[in-house]
Design an enzyme around this catalytic site. Structure first.
Site, PDB file in Angstrom:
ATOM      1  N   ALA A 111     -53.959   8.112 -84.924  1.00 24.32           N
ATOM      2  CA  ALA A 111     -52.647   8.329 -85.580  1.00 24.32           C
ATOM      3  C   ALA A 111     -51.703   9.143 -84.887  1.00 24.32           C
ATOM      4  O   ALA A 111     -50.369   8.981 -85.149  1.00 24.32           O
ATOM      5  CB  ALA A 111     -53.316   9.155 -87.119  1.00 24.32           C
TER       6      ALA A 111
ATOM      7  N   GLY B  26     -54.168  17.402 -84.392  1.00 21.99           N
ATOM      8  CA  GLY B  26     -55.094  16.235 -84.325  1.00 21.99           C
ATOM      9  C   GLY B  26     -54.614  15.215 -83.060  1.00 21.99           C
ATOM     10  O   GLY B  26     -53.319  15.083 -82.651  1.00 21.99           O
TER      11      GLY B  26
ATOM     12  N   TYR C 229     -51.908  10.684 -97.918  1.00 19.16           N
ATOM     13  CA  TYR C 229     -51.056  10.656 -99.289  1.00 19.16           C
ATOM     14  C   TYR C 229     -52.034  10.512-100.635  1.00 19.16           C
ATOM     15  O   TYR C 229     -53.295   9.895-100.195  1.00 19.16           O
ATOM     16  CB  TYR C 229     -49.880   9.874 -99.268  1.00 19.16           C
TER      17      TYR C 229
ATOM     18  N   LYS D   2     -56.927  -2.534 -85.215  1.00 14.38           N
ATOM     19  CA  LYS D   2     -55.927  -2.131 -84.367  1.00 14.38           C
ATOM     20  C   LYS D   2     -55.763  -2.163 -82.997  1.00 14.38           C
ATOM     21  O   LYS D   2     -54.995  -2.648 -82.218  1.00 14.38           O
ATOM     22  CB  LYS D   2     -55.088  -0.710 -84.826  1.00 14.38           C
TER      23      LYS D   2
END
Length: 275
Positions: A130, A126, A217, A65
């Site tokens: 992300a 966090g 997930y 990324k």
């Protein structure tokens, strides 16, 4: 036929080809979507070859990324604020647009699950990449307060400092949360659930009106979601919908049409044995 792909290392676990093929069928778009796994230091070479061979756009996952951020010749505001790119698109002038759809994906999934954001108090657990990619889209939902908590408080403050014109975002500490009022929305952006660990947040910040979101997930509910529900949280949502929603946002960037998430979510839940 127009070519799209996802770049990552490793990439075999990626659900992006499955998702985008369903999107293409649903919207009757003629395209092919594959998966490309460059060497860990080979993104620029692989992406250059892809676009030189007529590729129209691609998704980027770990660990590329940041490489994609520097590869793009033009960035959207949300990509600049995220400091990372997960979507590339060829522009009419031959340039490469870098975008980040992760935050839009999170917001879309929260709204799809009837989690209100406007006027709400939100806690982000966090302060890594992300979290960073989701802050601007969350602030654009007019939350009344967005607090970021991290083991290293200075990292949380670094993210707050990216938004000098916003008075409704601040860093906090895990100790300070002991005296905090319950939050409306609590988002876990860490990977703690992957190893069965819980972030050290007090139970007092969750009540029967709180919605919790775990960006991770699994086939079963994550340890964080199970724990939050035991504390009385109203809703527990994992990151599968965010995966689909950020893909839908990328598809809209490329094709100018936004596919429906519901059908794809049903298929993924079936594949995971959850329905």
């Amino acid at each position: 036929m127009d070519q799209y792909a996802v770049f990552g290392h490793p990439i075999k676990q990626s659900k992006s080809p499955f998702i985008h093929r369903l999107f293409a069928e649903q919207t009757q778009q003629q395209l092919e979507y594959g998966a490309i796994e460059p060497a860990e230091d080979g993104f620029v070479e692989a992406a250059t070859a892809f676009f030189n061979n007529g590729g129209k756009g691609c998704n980027i996952t770990m660990p590329f990324k940041l490489d994609a951020y520097h590869f793009a010749t033009q960035l959207t505001e949300r990509a600049r604020m995220a400091g990372a790119v997960n979507t590339l698109k060829v522009l009419d002038d031959g340039g490469i647009l870098g975008d980040n759809t992760d935050g839009a994906g999170l917001v879309a999934d929260l709204l799809l699950n009837h989690v209100a954001l406007e006027g709400k108090r939100v806690l982000m657990i966090g302060a890594g990449g992300a979290a960073r990619g989701t802050l601007l889209p969350l602030l654009e939902q007019n939350v009344v307060m967005l607090q970021i908590v991290n083991r290293t408080t200075s990292k949380a403050q670094d993210l707050v400092d990216l938004f000098p014109n916003h008075q409704n975002i601040e860093a906090t500490t895990f100790d300070a949360l002991e005296a905090a009022e319950p939050f409306d929305v609590i988002i876990n952006s860490t990977s703690a659930s992957m190893s069965g660990e819980l972030p050290p947040i007090p139970t007092s910040i969750i009540n029967q009106y709180s919605s919790v979101y775990d960006m991770v997930y699994r086939q079963e509910p994550t340890v964080f979601i199970n724990w939050a529900k035991q504390q009385g949280a109203a809703k527990g949502i994992d990151g599968l919908g965010m995966l689909v929603a950020q893909a839908a946002e990328s598809f809209a960037v490329w094709r100018g049409i936004r596919p429906s998430m519901r059908q794809v979510l049903r298929e993924l839940n079936k594949n995971l044995g959850r329905i």
